[in-house]
Structures are given as structure tokens and as C-alpha cells.
Scaffold this motif. Structure first.
Motif, PDB file in Angstrom:
ATOM      1  N   ALA A 100       0.875  -1.174   0.000  1.00 39.18           N
ATOM      2  CA  ALA A 100       0.000   0.000   0.000  1.00 39.18           C
ATOM      3  C   ALA A 100       0.913   1.224   0.000  1.00 39.18           C
ATOM      4  O   ALA A 100       1.372   1.674   1.049  1.00 39.18           O
ATOM      5  CB  ALA A 100      -0.911  -0.016   1.220  1.00 39.18           C
ATOM      6  N   VAL A 101       1.203   1.718  -1.192  1.00 41.87           N
ATOM      7  CA  VAL A 101       2.220   2.763  -1.352  1.00 41.87           C
ATOM      8  C   VAL A 101       1.563   4.120  -1.139  1.00 41.87           C
ATOM      9  O   VAL A 101       0.941   4.684  -2.037  1.00 41.87           O
ATOM     10  CB  VAL A 101       2.895   2.662  -2.735  1.00 41.87           C
ATOM     11  N   ASN A 102       1.687   4.614   0.083  1.00 46.35           N
ATOM     12  CA  ASN A 102       0.990   5.824   0.502  1.00 46.35           C
ATOM     13  C   ASN A 102       1.753   7.097   0.197  1.00 46.35           C
ATOM     14  O   ASN A 102       1.197   8.193   0.272  1.00 46.35           O
ATOM     15  CB  ASN A 102       0.711   5.762   2.007  1.00 46.35           C
ATOM     16  N   GLY A 103       3.038   6.981  -0.164  1.00 47.35           N
ATOM     17  CA  GLY A 103       3.871   8.145  -0.462  1.00 47.35           C
ATOM     18  C   GLY A 103       5.037   7.700  -1.322  1.00 47.35           C
ATOM     19  O   GLY A 103       4.916   6.747  -2.093  1.00 47.35           O
ATOM     20  N   VAL A 104       6.166   8.333  -1.153  1.00 49.35           N
ATOM     21  CA  VAL A 104       7.312   7.987  -1.985  1.00 49.35           C
ATOM     22  C   VAL A 104       7.836   6.586  -1.655  1.00 49.35           C
ATOM     23  O   VAL A 104       7.877   6.176  -0.492  1.00 49.35           O
ATOM     24  CB  VAL A 104       8.447   9.026  -1.835  1.00 49.35           C
ATOM     25  N   ALA A 105       8.171   5.838  -2.702  1.00 47.94           N
ATOM     26  CA  ALA A 105       8.865   4.552  -2.586  1.00 47.94           C
ATOM     27  C   ALA A 105      10.138   4.692  -3.406  1.00 47.94           C
ATOM     28  O   ALA A 105      10.094   4.662  -4.640  1.00 47.94           O
ATOM     29  CB  ALA A 105       8.002   3.409  -3.111  1.00 47.94           C
ATOM     30  N   ALA A 106      11.247   4.898  -2.725  1.00 45.33           N
ATOM     31  CA  ALA A 106      12.508   5.196  -3.414  1.00 45.33           C
ATOM     32  C   ALA A 106      13.568   4.156  -3.071  1.00 45.33           C
ATOM     33  O   ALA A 106      13.550   3.578  -1.977  1.00 45.33           O
ATOM     34  CB  ALA A 106      13.004   6.591  -3.022  1.00 45.33           C
ATOM     35  N   GLY A 107      14.487   3.919  -4.005  1.00 45.29           N
ATOM     36  CA  GLY A 107      15.587   3.009  -3.737  1.00 45.29           C
ATOM     37  C   GLY A 107      15.096   1.642  -3.302  1.00 45.29           C
ATOM     38  O   GLY A 107      14.256   1.023  -3.960  1.00 45.29           O
ATOM     39  N   ALA A 108      15.595   1.170  -2.175  1.00 42.86           N
ATOM     40  CA  ALA A 108      15.184  -0.140  -1.671  1.00 42.86           C
ATOM     41  C   ALA A 108      13.719  -0.163  -1.259  1.00 42.86           C
ATOM     42  O   ALA A 108      13.110  -1.237  -1.178  1.00 42.86           O
ATOM     43  CB  ALA A 108      16.075  -0.552  -0.498  1.00 42.86           C
ATOM     44  N   PHE A 127       7.281   6.629  -7.327  1.00 43.90           N
ATOM     45  CA  PHE A 127       8.370   5.664  -7.301  1.00 43.90           C
ATOM     46  C   PHE A 127       9.616   6.323  -7.877  1.00 43.90           C
ATOM     47  O   PHE A 127       9.543   7.051  -8.874  1.00 43.90           O
ATOM     48  CB  PHE A 127       8.031   4.431  -8.136  1.00 43.90           C
ATOM     49  N   VAL A 128      10.770   6.046  -7.267  1.00 37.71           N
ATOM     50  CA  VAL A 128      12.030   6.570  -7.775  1.00 37.71           C
ATOM     51  C   VAL A 128      13.086   5.477  -7.647  1.00 37.71           C
ATOM     52  O   VAL A 128      13.385   5.021  -6.537  1.00 37.71           O
ATOM     53  CB  VAL A 128      12.511   7.819  -6.999  1.00 37.71           C
ATOM     54  N   ASN A 129      13.654   5.063  -8.773  1.00 38.59           N
ATOM     55  CA  ASN A 129      14.772   4.122  -8.727  1.00 38.59           C
ATOM     56  C   ASN A 129      16.045   4.940  -8.503  1.00 38.59           C
ATOM     57  O   ASN A 129      16.814   5.222  -9.428  1.00 38.59           O
ATOM     58  CB  ASN A 129      14.843   3.287 -10.017  1.00 38.59           C
ATOM     59  N   ALA A 130      16.252   5.324  -7.261  1.00 40.70           N
ATOM     60  CA  ALA A 130      17.202   6.390  -6.918  1.00 40.70           C
ATOM     61  C   ALA A 130      18.657   5.939  -6.843  1.00 40.70           C
ATOM     62  O   ALA A 130      19.541   6.765  -6.634  1.00 40.70           O
ATOM     63  CB  ALA A 130      16.793   7.001  -5.576  1.00 40.70           C
ATOM     64  N   PHE A 131      18.923   4.657  -7.011  1.00 37.65           N
ATOM     65  CA  PHE A 131      20.269   4.135  -6.803  1.00 37.65           C
ATOM     66  C   PHE A 131      21.320   4.856  -7.642  1.00 37.65           C
ATOM     67  O   PHE A 131      22.425   5.127  -7.175  1.00 37.65           O
ATOM     68  CB  PHE A 131      20.307   2.637  -7.123  1.00 37.65           C
TER      69      PHE A 131
END
Length: 257
Positions: A100-108, A127-131
Motif C-alpha cells: 500500500a504505497v501511501n507516499g514515496v517509494a525510493a531506492g530499496a 516511485f524513484v529508482n534512486a540508486f
């Protein structure tokens, strides 16, 4: 029982709250361990028929807490010791797991959401693939899951450019299942989870097992796995209940057995 997460079971659903809101629920080693332990406990609990992961506060999970990173760290060993076991436990679970993605989901945190079976996103989520922004590669199974969901070309774009993916775009490209208004987010997630919690749990586990195998087996081997899985499903109490309910023209009441 836990310090970095909150774990509650209600009406057949295990709610796993990432609970470091002041740090945007960033990972520390203890959180990796506690998520693994909570999923393991839910997997073994016959009362639990669905798991929901959600973030406390305004983020889902912002990735690794960089205060735990130092220049002498062996990043590969960190994955082997902490992230790998956590993600393996999630993937081994044969009960449905909802991110349940309520906000930012970044990196791991992005990787954690990818490891789940469903991604329900608030309209405020991203979503951010921030690596790449810290000179690293996506880890914790990220590219394994991402390429399956959005294809190789889009996975490369998201990972190399590291750009933010808003909630609506995440749904459009197949990264998320559905977008939910922020003001009704937890209510609608709860309704979705409750629906999963009364479904035939053993059959869901076998579906998950078959989906994982489909990408690595030959077609002939997959058909044999399918036959074995269907035999197992056919021996469950839920199959018997489903057939009886159909014949009696009533709604089935599945027990998860």
C-alpha cells in the motif's frame, strides 16, 4: 515485539506498518530483520490470509538510511546479510502481499514494493529508482521484478535516468495495479485486503508459485508443474466448498485450507 515496524492482525489481514516516519521509513538493518520476521510469522499464522505493507506518515519507504552507510562498507555483504533474506522471505510467502504505497517509494523502498504481489498507490505516491543518483545499481531484486512488470526498455529508462514516476504513470505502465484517492486510501486498501482474506488461500499460493515458475521453465516442464499444482488444489477444502457452493447456487465460504 518490534521497534522499527508495527504489526497488527485484524480480520485475517496482517498489517505491517513501516514505522520510522521521522526518517521517511528509511531502512536500517533492524528494519530488514523485523520485516523478514513479521512476514515469516504471518506466513505461519493460519489466521492470516493476506498481508499489507504500508508506511507510517507521509512516505512508504525512502530506501536505505544513509546514516548507516560508510566508505568502508561492503555493499554486497549488506545485501547478502540484510536485504536478500528479507526479499526472499517475502517471495517465499504463499499468501497474497499488498504494498500500500501511501507516499514515496525510493531506492530499496521501491524494491520492497516490487517484491509484493499487488501495488495499490495513493494519488500522492511516487516511485524513484534512486540508486543511480548515489552511483549504485538497483538492488534487493529490483531489476528482476521491474523488467518483468514494465519490460526491459522501460526498466532501463527508470533505472538509468532515475526519474520520479508519479502514481498515475505507475498505473499506466503496469508498475502499479490501481490508484486510490489519498483521502480514502487506507479504507480502500482495507477493503481490497479483506477481499483477498476470504479467497481460497491455498489456490492463491499455487498461483503465485506458478507465476514465478512460468518465466524460468520450459513450456513442457511448466505444464507438468501446472498439473501437480492443480492436483494439490483439487484436494483442498476450498475446492470442495467452491464446487458445493456452485451446485447450491450460493456464495462460497472459503476457509483458506
Amino acid at each position: 515485539m518490534f521497534e522499527t515496524i508495527r504489526y497488527d492482525v485484524k480480520d485475517g489481514v496482517a498489517w505491517l506498518y513501516l514505522n520510522r516516519p521521522d526518517k521517511l521509513n528509511a531502512f536500517v538493518a533492524q528494519m530488514n530483520r523485523e520485516i523478514k520476521d513479521a512476514v515469516k510469522a504471518a506466513s505461519a499464522d493460519d489466521e492470516v490470509r493476506c498481508i499489507v505493507m504500508i508506511g507510517e506518515g507521509r512516505a512508504f519507504c525512502s530506501g536505505q538510511d544513509l546514516s548507516e552507510v560508510d566508505e568502508n562498507m561492503d555493499h554486497g555483504q549488506v545485501l547478502r546479510d540484510h536485504y536478500g533474506p528479507m526479499v526472499k522471505q517475502i517471495r517465499q510467502c504463499e499468501k497474497p502481499i499488498v504494498a500500500a504505497v501511501n507516499g514515496v517509494a525510493a531506492g530499496a523502498g521501491f524494491s520492497l514494493a516490487l517484491a509484493c504481489d499487488f501495488r495499490l498507490v495513493s494519488e500522492k505516491a511516487s516511485f524513484v529508482n534512486a540508486f543511480v543518483h548515489v552511483g549504485l545499481i538497483p538492488d534487493s531484486g529490483n531489476l528482476y521484478f521491474l523488467a518483468q512488470l514494465v519490460g526491459q526498455a522501460k526498466a532501463a529508462e527508470l533505472s538509468i535516468l532515475g526519474e520520479k514516476v508519479p502514481a498515475a504513470e505507475a498505473v499506466d505502465i503496469g508498475l502499479a495495479n490501481r490508484m486510490i484517492p489519498a483521502e480514502t486510501f487506507e479504507e480502500e486498501v482495507s477493503t481490497f485486503a479483506a477481499r483477498l482474506a476470504v479467497m481460497p488461500t491455498k489456490a492463491i499460493g499455487l498461483i503465485k508459485r506458478s507465476l514465478k515458475a512460468a518465466s524460468v521453465l520450459s513450456f513442457e516442464d511448466y505444464l507438468e508443474l501446472e498439473a501437480q499444482g492443480q492436483r494439490t488444489a483439487g484436494l483442498t477444502a476450498d475446492h470442495r466448498e467452491g464446487v458445493e457452493a456452485f451446485m447450491q447456487k450460493r456464495k462460497p465460504v472459503f476457509s483458506g485450507k
